[in-house]
Design an enzyme around this catalytic site. Structure first.
Site, short mmCIF file in Angstrom:
data_model
loop_
_atom_site.label_atom_id
_atom_site.label_comp_id
_atom_site.label_asym_id
_atom_site.label_seq_id
_atom_site.Cartn_x
_atom_site.Cartn_y
_atom_site.Cartn_z
N GLN A 1 -6.82 -8.35 -7.97
CA GLN A 1 -6.94 -7.11 -8.74
C GLN A 1 -8.01 -6.29 -8.06
O GLN A 1 -9.17 -6.66 -8.04
CB GLN A 1 -7.30 -7.42 -10.20
N GLY B 1 -2.68 -4.60 -18.68
CA GLY B 1 -1.28 -4.48 -19.06
C GLY B 1 -0.45 -4.45 -17.78
O GLY B 1 0.48 -5.21 -17.58
N GLY B 2 -0.85 -3.54 -16.91
CA GLY B 2 -0.17 -3.43 -15.63
C GLY B 2 -1.10 -2.83 -14.61
O GLY B 2 -2.11 -2.22 -14.97
N HIS C 1 4.59 3.78 -17.56
CA HIS C 1 3.22 4.16 -17.20
C HIS C 1 2.94 3.83 -15.73
O HIS C 1 2.50 4.69 -14.97
CB HIS C 1 2.23 3.43 -18.12
N GLU C 2 3.23 2.59 -15.34
CA GLU C 2 2.94 2.19 -13.95
C GLU C 2 3.81 2.96 -12.97
O GLU C 2 3.37 3.32 -11.89
CB GLU C 2 3.11 0.67 -13.78
N GLU D 1 -5.45 8.80 -14.86
CA GLU D 1 -4.91 8.22 -16.08
C GLU D 1 -4.38 9.23 -17.11
O GLU D 1 -3.37 8.99 -17.74
CB GLU D 1 -5.94 7.30 -16.73
N ASP E 1 -16.03 0.75 -13.89
CA ASP E 1 -15.32 0.19 -15.04
C ASP E 1 -15.77 0.84 -16.35
O ASP E 1 -15.00 0.89 -17.31
CB ASP E 1 -15.59 -1.32 -15.15
ZN LIG Z 1 -2.81 3.69 -15.70
#
Ligand SMILES: [Zn+2]
Length: 619
Positions: free
Chosen positions: A157, A286-287, A313-314, A336, A393
């Protein structure tokens, strides 16, 4: 400060182009880069343009080792600076010859600068390195932590600044590179990346990858596991462990339709392939919109496609985020907010306005919760943030997502949908394979939408002021009003007409449960549980909000405490996990939370574990 940070993290959200190559290359060299506080790189002096990664993934030692070779553009500098964190740097060469390097002082969030001596004519550097046990990007899973329970699993990630913990790199969203990779894994496993991917395992466990479109470092991703591929259309499909594959394929079978709907809105999909890999449940988001291959949590596999807005969304990120990238993490709302807007438009195109408005209203409630949590630090409720000296973050909360969405929705209502869509389409086209910041966006907006149509709009207030401006769009949903009425009646009469709820979508149930008043009694919850079996719902979103209410309101029926502990020991999705741990904290049941966390922590990715450590004060 600390407290505010903790509260921000409580309500984290999901937290996850036409193919003309000529667009992609020349721009890299000529670009002027902005000052950036989350990377040590000085790209205006010397910048990487291409990565050739050659690595070995060793599950026994849980180490990745190998060589990262970079093509660079040097404007006459005698050094190039990369970002590195928790890496063991063995040696560095420039133009094929050994060269000196130096690691700077260690910073807890940024790591260290890796300063490499180069010459004026240096075109290539190569770094031989390995990861260490402290790496934050990688999560090594034992066989027991996977769905099939037969082989181990690894995933990375990168967002926001974790790629530097598995590859030494210039880890700034402004710096885009193309990459090739050779990845060696155990024979029984397959490797996939945010690149052109294999569809089958090969004999020797060596996989080659190519990403020809330039991407920022945070989008370089790798997953290794005993996985298989199943196509949905020529350009869409899913990867998952064998026992999950058919379920995942069925759940995401509308993926091609989603790509078509997205293209109809904002132009061609520019990444050729759109696949999704469903990871083991410890995946922290989530993704994650890794290009060509979205990484997703299995918690969205509900059996009825009710949580697939995550895929929309992704997918939307293929435009907002991956094609047009926030220049710095202070501009994260550009990634976002636009993506939530686009996601809801895709969902509307596929499933109608009612479903879209339900999603928008759930986000609106998340935003209210976030504003409440941030009431002591209003600066953090501005769209444009100042995260200097903080971890990026900190900005990954509902403000970027849902205030960003509300701004764009309000703008759409002001200018009209046709104007809005034409504007967004041209915005994506103009900035394709590039980065943009808030100020560039505002000038583009003023010139190409507002000025052109003679419209005045309070853009600056939306972006630079805290809170929500008064002209915010009012989002309404008849379905949700009906849910609220049903809940009110139940609270008054202690009885509920089950027939009336028969056709409710999971979002309506979520809305119902989330809106329990503070004085709902355990008896009332028991009665609802008896009628609807929330404790055992197969929809993870419903169980999550139900568990939250159970913790907050002292409900202990139907073995719910055991179920909550089991859920927290299985699922590592940060949004779910932090919602439940923060409910324990609010209910002053912190000892129980710490007891559960003792065994659960080992299942979490560092992204989730770091957040919960702070929340429970167990660091
Ligand atoms: Zn996003």
């Amino acid at each position: 400060m600390k407290k505010a940070l903790l509260l921000v993290l409580i309500s984290i959200i999901t937290i996850t182009s036409c193919h003309e190559k000529k667009q992609t290359e020349p721009e890299i060299a000529s670009k002027t880069y902005l000052e950036e506080s989350h990377s040590y790189a000085q790209p205006n002096d010397a910048v990487i343009t291409h990565l050739d990664l050659d690595i070995d993934v060793d599950f026994d030692s849980q180490i990745i080792s190998g060589t990262a070779t970079y093509n660079i553009e040097n404007s006459g500098s005698n050094q190039i600076i990369l970002d590195s964190k928790f890496l063991e740097i063995e040696s560095v060469t420039q133009n094929g010859e050994q060269t000196e390097f130096e690691l700077g002082e260690f910073d807890e969030s940024l790591g260290q600068s890796l300063i490499i001596k180069i010459k004026e004519d240096t075109k290539q550097i190569a770094i031989t390195y390995s990861t260490t046990a402290k790496t934050e990007a990688l999560q090594w899973l034992t066989t027991h932590q996977t769905a099939d329970k037969t082989n181990p699993f690894l995933f990375t990630q990168g967002q926001a600044i974790l790629t530097r913990t598995w590859i030494p790199i210039q880890d700034s969203p402004q710096i885009r590179i193309t990459y090739d990779a050779t990845v060696k894994v155990p024979q029984e496993l397959m490797a996939v990346m945010s690149a052109e991917n294999p569809k089958e395992k090969n004999e020797n466990g060596v996989y080659q990858f190519k990403m020809e479109q330039p991407i920022p470092a945070y989008l370089i991703a790798l997953a290794v596991g005993d996985i298989e591929y199943k196509a949905i259309s020529d350009r869409t499909g899913v990867y998952a462990e064998k026992s999950m594959l058919d379920k995942v394929h069925e759940e995401f079978s509308d993926m091609e339709k989603m790509v078509v709907a997205a293209e109809n809105l904002y132009g061609d999909y520019d990444w050729e392939q759109f696949d999704v890999i469903v990871l083991p449940p410890s995946f922290p988001f989530g993704g994650m919109e890794n290009p060509r291959l979205t990484f997703a949590t299995p918690t969205v596999i509900a059996g009825d496609k009710s949580l697939t807005s995550l895929v929309a969304h992704e997918l939307a990120h293929s435009w907002s985020g991956n094609l047009v990238t926030n220049a710095t993490w202070n501009d994260f709302w550009l990634n976002e907010g636009f993506t939530v807007y686009f996601e809801i438009r895709i969902m509307e195109a596929l499933y109608g306005k009612d479903r879209a408005n339900m999603l928008a209203l759930i986000g609106r409630q998340d935003l209210e919760d976030e504003l409440e949590a941030l009431k002591e630090s209003p600066n953090d409720t501005k769209l444009k943030l100042d995260l200097k000296g903080r971890n990026p973050d900190d900005g990954m909360n509902s403000i970027a997502y849902d205030k960003g969405y509300l701004f764009l929705r309000t703008l759409e209502e002001k200018v009209g949908r046709d104007n809005m869509d034409a504007f967004l389409k041209s915005y994506f086209k103009k900035n394709a394979f590039s980065t943009t910041n808030t100020e560039d966006f505002i000038s583009y907006l003023n010139e190409n939408l507002l000025g052109k149509n003679n419209i005045t709009f309070n853009t600056e207030e939306w972006i630079y002021q805290p809170g929500i401006p008064e002209n915010a769009a009012v989002i309404e949903s008849d379905a949700f009003s009906n849910v609220e009425k049903t809940l009110e009646e139940f609270l008054k009469t202690n009885s509920i007409d089950v027939a009336k709820t028969e056709n409710w979508a999971p979002q309506e149930w979520v809305h119902f449960v989330r809106n329990f008043p503070k004085d709902i009694t355990p008896d009332q919850m028991q009665q609802l549980d008896n009628s609807f079996d929330f404790t055992n719902s197969t929809n993870s979103y419903i169980t999550m909000v139900w568990y939250e209410q159970s913790i907050l309101n002292g409900y202990h029926g139907n073995n719910v405490d055991t179920k909550i502990a089991k859920f927290l020991n299985t699922v590592g999705r940060r949004w779910y996990v932090t919602t439940l741990f923060s409910a324990f904290a609010k209910a002053e049941r912190i000892e129980e939370a710490i007891e559960i966390y003792k065994t659960a922590r080992g299942n979490y990715h560092s992204v989730t574990a770091n957040t919960v450590d702070e929340m429970l004060g167990v660091k």
